[in-house]
Design a protein around this motif. Structure first.
Motif, PDB file in Angstrom:
ATOM      1  N   GLY A   1       2.854   6.290  -3.671  1.00 51.55           N
ATOM      2  CA  GLY A   1       3.833   7.236  -4.195  1.00 51.55           C
ATOM      3  C   GLY A   1       4.480   8.053  -3.094  1.00 51.55           C
ATOM      4  N   GLU A   2       5.637   8.634  -3.401  1.00 51.11           N
ATOM      5  CA  GLU A   2       6.472   9.244  -2.381  1.00 51.11           C
ATOM      6  C   GLU A   2       5.813  10.423  -1.678  1.00 51.11           C
TER       7      GLU A   2
ATOM      8  N   LEU B   1      10.493   0.732   4.878  1.00 50.74           N
ATOM      9  CA  LEU B   1       9.966   1.638   3.859  1.00 50.74           C
ATOM     10  C   LEU B   1       9.833   3.054   4.427  1.00 50.74           C
ATOM     11  N   MET B   2       9.402   3.162   5.653  1.00 57.92           N
ATOM     12  CA  MET B   2       9.253   4.478   6.253  1.00 57.92           C
ATOM     13  C   MET B   2      10.587   5.196   6.338  1.00 57.92           C
TER      14      MET B   2
ATOM     15  N   PHE C   1       0.833  -1.202   0.000  1.00 63.19           N
ATOM     16  CA  PHE C   1       0.000   0.000   0.000  1.00 63.19           C
ATOM     17  C   PHE C   1       0.872   1.259   0.000  1.00 63.19           C
ATOM     18  N   LEU C   2       1.866   1.312   0.907  1.00 65.97           N
ATOM     19  CA  LEU C   2       2.717   2.497   0.996  1.00 65.97           C
ATOM     20  C   LEU C   2       3.551   2.703  -0.272  1.00 65.97           C
ATOM     21  N   THR C   3       3.928   1.603  -0.896  1.00 67.80           N
ATOM     22  CA  THR C   3       4.667   1.715  -2.153  1.00 67.80           C
ATOM     23  C   THR C   3       3.774   2.271  -3.252  1.00 67.80           C
ATOM     24  N   ALA C   4       2.526   1.812  -3.292  1.00 71.34           N
ATOM     25  CA  ALA C   4       1.617   2.188  -4.377  1.00 71.34           C
ATOM     26  C   ALA C   4       1.184   3.642  -4.308  1.00 71.34           C
TER      27      ALA C   4
ATOM     28  N   LEU D   1       1.626  10.368   4.889  1.00 69.09           N
ATOM     29  CA  LEU D   1       1.088   9.286   5.708  1.00 69.09           C
ATOM     30  C   LEU D   1       1.993   8.988   6.902  1.00 69.09           C
ATOM     31  N   VAL D   2       3.299   9.028   6.675  1.00 72.08           N
ATOM     32  CA  VAL D   2       4.262   8.583   7.673  1.00 72.08           C
ATOM     33  C   VAL D   2       4.583   9.666   8.700  1.00 72.08           C
TER      34      VAL D   2
END
Length: 350
Positions: free
Chosen positions: A307-308, A330-331, A302-305, A314-315
């Motif tokens: 986008g940055e 990923l974070m 989800f976080l990859t999809a 989100l983070v």
């Protein structure tokens, strides 16, 4: 030790308790405004085959309860109103709405009715329910101090909103799909705290009324964006009204619960507006622990999809929460890219 708080029940649980207790024990339901207490009492009584007879605490006088005197022979007898003692002798549900708002002399007039099921010399028919309802002092409603004598005569039952119950009721009652969809997308909007100023605020009742208003305007062909905003701002909390109208105007009525997007990132909306709304809701879901137990691979996908840019939003300030969901690597990559955090913060780095 902190002061213990009473356990609040849902409306469905309150109805079940009324069916079990109300023919023998007077019950007082208390909750914030707009939860649906009155409707719950009426539904429970109908299910039990009882006619509901209502008195509004703010609009009655003591004699409306105790009755007026009538001379019979050489005696004066108080004759109760037919509302409280119908001629047919059948049991019914006596609903005392807004009892906490009643003046002290009216509250006092209810003492024997609440405890003994008696009005002067007369007793209520066996099987009659006595149910009262009202708001709390913290709700800034018209609430007077309840005497200890009255409180000691009733079973006080705090009631809370349950989102799942409301959604089931709303769908069965024909509440509009856009209203239901918005509340499902922003569940905290179902019941907002009572504001300090006398302005509209969001409650289950206000959302149902907004749905009705929108239906009426739409049926007359008058539901423009301006009219929708006027209706929304006149019924619910201003922030919720603005967000609801934006969702409708952007055609975002089909947004799903956050968990659906985390489960399958292919469902992510395509427009920028929709994605920012989703970011806001996802942050609330993560902060509130709504995604606990989600598989790590789903979280990372989800976080990859997203986008940055959206990922950083989100983070930001929720690093520990996302780490608990298994997305720490990923974070840290995202934070390092945006803020320049050193490589030593990578998981496993010495």
């Amino acid at each position: 030790m902190a002061n213990p708080q009473p356990t609040a029940v849902t409306l469905a649980e309150a109805k079940e308790l009324l069916r079990c207790l109300a023919d023998a024990q007077s019950v007082l339901l208390v909750s914030p405004p707009g939860v649906g207490k009155s409707a719950a009492v009426e539904q429970a009584a109908r299910d039990a085959g009882l006619v509901v007879r209502s008195l509004l605490g703010t609009q009655i006088a003591p004699e409306d309860v105790s009755g007026v005197p009538k001379v019979i022979g050489d005696r004066a007898v108080f004759c109760p109103p037919r509302l409280l003692l119908p001629d047919d002798g059948k049991p019914f549900c006596l609903f005392l709405d807004e009892l906490p708002a009643a003046p002290p002399d009216v509250q006092k007039a209810f003492y024997s009715l609440l405890l003994e099921r008696r009005i002067g010399e007369y007793r209520l028919p066996p099987g009659t329910w006595v149910v009262a309802a009202g708001n709390r002092g913290v709700d800034r409603a018209i609430v007077r101090t309840l005497s200890s004598a009255l409180v000691n005569r009733v079973f006080v039952l705090p009631v809370r909103v349950d989102a799942a119950e409301w959604f089931a009721w709303a769908e069965a009652s024909g509440v509009r799909a856009d209203v239901r969809g918005f509340v499902k997308f922003v569940p905290t909007a179902l019941q907002r705290p009572v504001p300090a100023d006398p302005v509209p605020f969001s409650t289950p009742r206000s959302w149902a009324l907004l749905s009705r208003d929108l239906d009426l305007a739409e049926a007359r062909g008058e539901l423009s964006a301006e009219e929708r905003r006027a209706l929304a701002f006149g019924r619910v909390t201003a922030h919720d009204a603005a967000l609801f109208c934006a969702l409708c105007e952007e055609g975002l009525g089909d947004l799903r619960p956050v968990a659906d997007y985390v489960e399958d990132a292919a469902r992510l909306p395509r427009t920028e507006t929709a994605l920012w709304f989703l970011v806001s809701r996802t942050r609330s879901a993560v902060a509130g622990g709504e995604l606990s137990g989600t598989p790590h691979e789903k979280v990372n996908a989800f976080l990859t999809a997203v986008g940055e840019e959206y990922r950083f939003a989100l983070v930001l300030d929720l690093v520990e929460k996302w780490a608990e969901l298994g997305a720490s690597d990923l974070m840290l990559r995202t934070l390092r890219t945006v803020t320049g955090l050193p490589e030593s913060l990578r998981p496993g780095a010495s």
